[in-house]
Design a protein around this motif. Structure first.
Motif, PDB file in Angstrom:
ATOM      1  N   GLY A  32      31.875   5.953   7.624  1.00 36.24           N
ATOM      2  CA  GLY A  32      30.639   5.506   7.934  1.00 36.24           C
ATOM      3  C   GLY A  32      29.715   5.959   8.926  1.00 36.24           C
ATOM      4  N   THR A  33      28.481   4.768   8.965  1.00 31.10           N
ATOM      5  CA  THR A  33      28.098   5.235  10.043  1.00 31.10           C
ATOM      6  C   THR A  33      28.518   5.521  11.457  1.00 31.10           C
ATOM      7  OG1 THR A  33      26.690   4.097   9.355  1.00 31.10           O
ATOM      8  CG2 THR A  33      26.087   4.253  11.265  1.00 31.10           C
ATOM      9  N   SER A  34      29.446   5.700  11.432  1.00 33.01           N
ATOM     10  CA  SER A  34      30.392   5.980  13.250  1.00 33.01           C
ATOM     11  C   SER A  34      30.953   7.134  12.996  1.00 33.01           C
ATOM     12  CB  SER A  34      31.764   4.820  13.050  1.00 33.01           C
ATOM     13  OG  SER A  34      31.934   3.503  13.753  1.00 33.01           O
ATOM     14  N   TRP A  35      31.089   7.420  11.347  1.00 31.42           N
ATOM     15  CA  TRP A  35      31.797   9.262  11.957  1.00 31.42           C
ATOM     16  C   TRP A  35      30.348   9.548  12.138  1.00 31.42           C
ATOM     17  CZ3 TRP A  35      30.126  12.702   7.539  1.00 31.42           C
ATOM     18  CH2 TRP A  35      31.262  13.858   8.146  1.00 31.42           C
TER      19      TRP A  35
ATOM     20  N   LEU B 267      29.179  -3.752  -0.559  1.00 32.81           N
ATOM     21  CA  LEU B 267      29.768  -3.908   0.405  1.00 32.81           C
ATOM     22  C   LEU B 267      30.499  -4.476   1.832  1.00 32.81           C
ATOM     23  CD1 LEU B 267      26.716  -0.953   1.454  1.00 32.81           C
ATOM     24  CD2 LEU B 267      29.242  -0.145   1.489  1.00 32.81           C
ATOM     25  N   ALA B 268      31.079  -4.130   2.490  1.00 32.37           N
ATOM     26  CA  ALA B 268      31.890  -5.251   2.996  1.00 32.37           C
ATOM     27  C   ALA B 268      30.962  -4.935   5.214  1.00 32.37           C
ATOM     28  CB  ALA B 268      32.804  -5.231   3.749  1.00 32.37           C
ATOM     29  N   LYS B 269      31.039  -5.162   5.877  1.00 34.06           N
ATOM     30  CA  LYS B 269      30.347  -5.180   7.166  1.00 34.06           C
ATOM     31  C   LYS B 269      32.523  -4.899   8.000  1.00 34.06           C
ATOM     32  CE  LYS B 269      28.501  -5.014  10.591  1.00 34.06           C
ATOM     33  NZ  LYS B 269      27.288  -3.297  10.751  1.00 34.06           N
TER      34      LYS B 269
ATOM     35  N   ILE C 171      36.181   6.053  16.201  1.00 37.96           N
ATOM     36  CA  ILE C 171      34.628   4.887  16.586  1.00 37.96           C
ATOM     37  C   ILE C 171      34.376   4.516  15.623  1.00 37.96           C
ATOM     38  CG2 ILE C 171      31.973   5.917  16.898  1.00 37.96           C
ATOM     39  CD1 ILE C 171      33.133   8.506  17.581  1.00 37.96           C
ATOM     40  N   SER C 172      34.310   3.344  16.400  1.00 38.16           N
ATOM     41  CA  SER C 172      34.379   1.738  15.330  1.00 38.16           C
ATOM     42  C   SER C 172      33.347   0.613  15.407  1.00 38.16           C
ATOM     43  CB  SER C 172      35.586   1.585  14.838  1.00 38.16           C
ATOM     44  OG  SER C 172      35.696   0.291  13.748  1.00 38.16           O
ATOM     45  N   GLN C 173      32.261  -0.193  15.319  1.00 33.80           N
ATOM     46  CA  GLN C 173      31.924  -0.919  15.573  1.00 33.80           C
ATOM     47  C   GLN C 173      32.688  -2.159  15.502  1.00 33.80           C
ATOM     48  OE1 GLN C 173      29.775  -4.597  15.839  1.00 33.80           O
ATOM     49  NE2 GLN C 173      30.396  -4.035  13.581  1.00 33.80           N
ATOM     50  N   SER C 174      33.679  -2.491  14.809  1.00 35.91           N
ATOM     51  CA  SER C 174      34.224  -3.898  14.225  1.00 35.91           C
ATOM     52  C   SER C 174      35.686  -3.619  15.465  1.00 35.91           C
ATOM     53  CB  SER C 174      34.513  -3.612  13.164  1.00 35.91           C
ATOM     54  OG  SER C 174      35.707  -2.412  12.675  1.00 35.91           O
ATOM     55  N   GLY C 175      35.867  -2.257  15.634  1.00 36.17           N
ATOM     56  CA  GLY C 175      37.072  -1.822  16.208  1.00 36.17           C
ATOM     57  C   GLY C 175      38.480  -2.439  15.008  1.00 36.17           C
ATOM     58  N   GLU C 176      37.852  -2.605  13.808  1.00 37.97           N
ATOM     59  CA  GLU C 176      39.003  -3.238  12.565  1.00 37.97           C
ATOM     60  C   GLU C 176      39.221  -2.689  12.094  1.00 37.97           C
ATOM     61  OE1 GLU C 176      41.308  -5.793  13.962  1.00 37.97           O
ATOM     62  OE2 GLU C 176      39.847  -6.888  14.989  1.00 37.97           O
ATOM     63  N   THR C 177      38.257  -1.744  11.040  1.00 34.89           N
ATOM     64  CA  THR C 177      38.462  -0.577  10.389  1.00 34.89           C
ATOM     65  C   THR C 177      39.691   0.408   9.965  1.00 34.89           C
ATOM     66  OG1 THR C 177      36.270  -0.053  10.553  1.00 34.89           O
ATOM     67  CG2 THR C 177      37.454   0.780   9.275  1.00 34.89           C
ATOM     68  N   ALA C 178      40.869  -0.228   8.684  1.00 32.64           N
ATOM     69  CA  ALA C 178      41.970   0.000   8.409  1.00 32.64           C
ATOM     70  C   ALA C 178      42.030   1.247   8.652  1.00 32.64           C
ATOM     71  CB  ALA C 178      42.303  -0.304   7.191  1.00 32.64           C
TER      72      ALA C 178
HETATM   73  C1  G6P Z   1      32.205  -0.523   6.256  1.00 30.29           C
HETATM   74  C2  G6P Z   1      30.425  -1.142   7.224  1.00 30.29           C
HETATM   75  C3  G6P Z   1      29.236   0.658   7.708  1.00 30.29           C
HETATM   76  C4  G6P Z   1      30.320   1.165   8.342  1.00 30.29           C
HETATM   77  C5  G6P Z   1      31.820   1.452   8.361  1.00 30.29           C
HETATM   78  C6  G6P Z   1      32.692   1.537   9.469  1.00 30.29           C
HETATM   79  O1  G6P Z   1      31.656   0.459   5.547  1.00 30.29           O
HETATM   80  O2  G6P Z   1      29.421  -1.047   5.754  1.00 30.29           O
HETATM   81  O3  G6P Z   1      27.998  -0.160   8.080  1.00 30.29           O
HETATM   82  O4  G6P Z   1      29.832   2.570   9.058  1.00 30.29           O
HETATM   83  O5  G6P Z   1      32.457   0.684   7.579  1.00 30.29           O
HETATM   84  O6  G6P Z   1      32.901   0.640  10.051  1.00 30.29           O
HETATM   85  P1  G6P Z   1      33.237   0.636  11.848  1.00 30.29           P
HETATM   86  O7  G6P Z   1      33.390  -0.830  12.056  1.00 30.29           O
HETATM   87  O8  G6P Z   1      34.731   0.998  11.970  1.00 30.29           O
HETATM   88  O9  G6P Z   1      32.203   1.232  12.335  1.00 30.29           O
END
Ligand code: G6P
Length: 611
Positions: free
Chosen positions: A304-307, A604-606, A349-356
């Motif tokens: 997503g945005t992190s990409w 969508l999920a955060k 790169i990951s905002q949440s640090g949890e993206t599977a």
């Molecule tokens: C979800 C969110 C996006 C985010 C993406 C990656 O799709 O809705 O806003 O960019 O995950 O998340 P991350 O936490 O890994 O940056």
């Protein structure tokens, strides 16, 4: 994705759970539920919002000092009342909430069905709670031990919380692949998917690691692995405060977070460099200098945005540090047998640090010997903990599902790293660094100035709110910005939008252009300014409508464009930090006018903790 909150202690559990679920709403969900233990196990759940759940519980018995709540983002089984969590065991004595996917639930369900179990939902989660009870009955063991034994039979990802009518002084949680944080208060404990439901009550938390089970029994916390090895929990004090997770007078979190960017970028950069000496204070650079000197390639992974931030990173590292970079969708990278070597550096790169998917990509790269740098916002999350080094973005909690301030903070750190790498590899002098740092220091103020375009953007939003399609064009550093602008619009206003490299337009999207088509062009004064202008002319020749983002004082584009938004001038490599801002505001104001749920867009999920 699914949100978990649980409480055991002297207070009334229900208000804590409901408030906690509301704080977790930002993760994205379609149903909600609670289980409250007070002699009997009372479960209330429904499809819809937490406010719908409150209607369900209205007038019902919600008194309890032990309970748990859940927001569900459907994976197995459609969103409906039945599939909502909590789920109960065969006897109805044990309740579970779960975030993740139990991959072998089909075979487990078959075995349990053969043994007389009857299921009332289509979920994988219900299978797990039946299994736990089955194990407990067959082995005559304690609840916590039954959870441990059952988890040994499970393949998949989970964060779970379990309570049982027969054990009113026990709260059990476990994690593998999905986050679970435990809050430790005064004679009370909390469990949650992230710290937002907890910080109002305590700042002392411990993050469970994968394959760990936390048991709170008679007011004492024990952590052990599913292999039965006891661990001493590492208890940390959170710096987050309540203000940072509330709207602070803004109508939406997204708007608050857009406006926070001067501060969040400043916080990301603070203390990390000295513009007078050209020195860095970044552990990732110091401790991995040898590696950085010799690495052959950087692979950036994200979603997503992190990409998109990763794409800006590609331009930065190649341009400034002269290192070859590949940017990969984590979900593709992990399944395509990529070539990875020991002298590669993978930046996740990951905002949440949890993206599977991003986590799985890291695991793969680690197995192959690469060094991993994490670039994450959520302190204590899984990616930083599994990386060799990295940096936190320090943007503060981002609650709006559409990422805004996290993106600009990621880009700011990538710019710093690019200069750090360049210096280590002899591609930048101290003077280059001093110049870059001096400019970086002006960015928060320039972002503040850029935000002043909001009134103009509101007018644009009125004009274009009913458009069916949007095209976003940019070149060089502005190409990822175009992608990000289009993604923001899609995510929150549900208008179809495409981001394209400006020169590629003539190989396809040009066919879409007519007098109805708004085309957002980022046309700042860069080395390829004139080429972008040619693109604008091509759009105008086909009667497309140009909304141009230009450098302050620009006259050339102004003469051609239908609408113009100015941003202050800066170095080309820092421009994404400014040009992104009007695009965020445009998507926000269009979504508001269309009556969309800006902070929780549909589907969508955060934090995407499943594949
Ligand atoms: C979800 C969110 C996006 C985010 C993406 C990656 O799709 O809705 O806003 O960019 O995950 O998340 P991350 O936490 O890994 O940056």
């Amino acid at each position: 994705m699914c949100g978990i909150v649980a409480y055991i202690g002297p207070r009334e559990a229900y208000p804590i759970l409901i408030k906690g679920l509301k704080r977790l709403e930002y993760r994205g969900y379609d149903s909600a539920g609670v289980a409250l233990l007070n002699g009997s196990m009372n479960v209330y759940k429904c499809k819809g919002k937490v406010s719908d759940l409150e209607k369900v519980t209205d007038g019902k018995n919600t008194h309890a000092h032990l309970g748990m709540g859940h927001t569900r983002w459907a994976t197995h089984g459609e969103p409906n009342d039945n599939n909502s969590h909590p789920h109960l065991s065969q006897s109805g004595d044990i309740a579970i909430i779960h975030n993740g996917i139990i991959e072998n639930y089909g075979s487990l369900k078959e075995e349990l069905t053969n043994r007389g179990h009857v299921f009332t939902s289509d979920t994988d989660t219900e299978v797990l709670v039946h299994l736990i009870e089955d194990v407990q009955q067959n082995t005559h063991t304690t609840l916590d031990e039954a959870v441990r034994l059952a988890l040994n039979e499970v393949i998949g990802a989970y964060a779970i919380v379990i309570i049982s009518k027969n054990d009113p002084a026990k709260l059990i949680g476990a994690r593998k692949g999905s986050p679970l944080v435990i809050g430790i208060g005064d004679s009370e404990f909390f469990m949650a998917s992230d710290a937002t439901p907890i910080i109002e009550y305590t700042k002392n938390v411990t993050y469970l690691n994968d394959n760990e089970i936390a048991s709170i029994i008679d007011g004492k916390l024990t952590v052990k692995t599913i292999d039965n090895v006891e661990h001493v929990p590492y208890i940390q004090t959170l710096e987050m405060n309540l203000e940072t997770i509330e709207k602070g007078g803004y109508e939406h979190f997204m708007l608050k977070e857009i406006h926070e960017q001067p501060r969040s970028i400043y916080d990301s950069l603070r203390g990390r460099f000295d513009p007078h000496t050209g020195m860095f204070a970044m552990r990732s650079l110091k401790e991995h200098e040898g590696k950085i000197k010799n690495l052959k390639r950087i692979i950036i992974v994200g979603c997503g945005t992190s990409w998109h931030a990763g794409l800006v990173g590609e331009y930065l590292f190649e341009d400034i540090a002269r290192i070859p970079v590949e940017v990969e969708y984590a979900s593709e990278f992990r399944y395509r047998n990529p070539v990875i070597n020991e002298d590669d550096l993978v930046i996740a790169i990951s905002q949440s640090g949890e993206t599977a998917d991003t986590l799985a990509a890291i695991e793969l790269a680690k197995e192959k010997g690469a060094t991993i740098f994490g670039l994450c916002n959520v302190v204590g999350s899984s990616i930083p903990r599994t990386s060799h080094a990295g940096a936190y973005t320090h943007a503060g909690p981002e609650i709006g599902v559409a990422s805004t301030k996290a993106f600009t903070s990621q880009v700011a750190i990538l710019a710093l790293w690019a200069f750090g790498f360049a210096e280590i590899r002899g591609k930048a002098t101290k003077q280059d660094l001093r110049n870059a740092f001096a400019e970086l220091e002006t960015i928060p103020e320039k972002v503040e100035k850029t935000l002043q375009c909001e009134d103009q953007i509101k007018e644009l939003a009125k004009i274009f709110k009913d458009s069916k399609n949007f095209l976003y064009l940019g070149r060089g550093y502005q190409f990822p910005v175009a992608l990000e602008g289009a993604l923001k619009l899609k995510e929150i206003s549900y208008i179809h939008a495409e981001g394209y490299p400006a020169a590629e337009m003539k190989h396809g999207p040009i066919a879409l252009i007519d007098k109805e088509m708004p085309v957002v062009v980022i046309a700042t004064k860069t080395a390829i300014y004139d080429k972008v202008i040619s693109g604008i002319q091509e759009v105008k020749a086909r009667k497309g409508i140009i909304i141009a983002i230009v450098s302050e004082g620009d006259t050339k584009v102004r003469a051609m464009a239908d609408y113009v938004i100015e941003v202050p001038e800066t170095k080309e490599y820092l421009e994404p930090l400014l040009t992104t801002i009007p695009l965020q505001l445009l998507s926000y104001h269009i979504a508001v006018l269309r009556g969309c749920n800006v902070d929780q867009p549909r589907n969508l999920a955060k934090s995407v903790t499943v594949e």
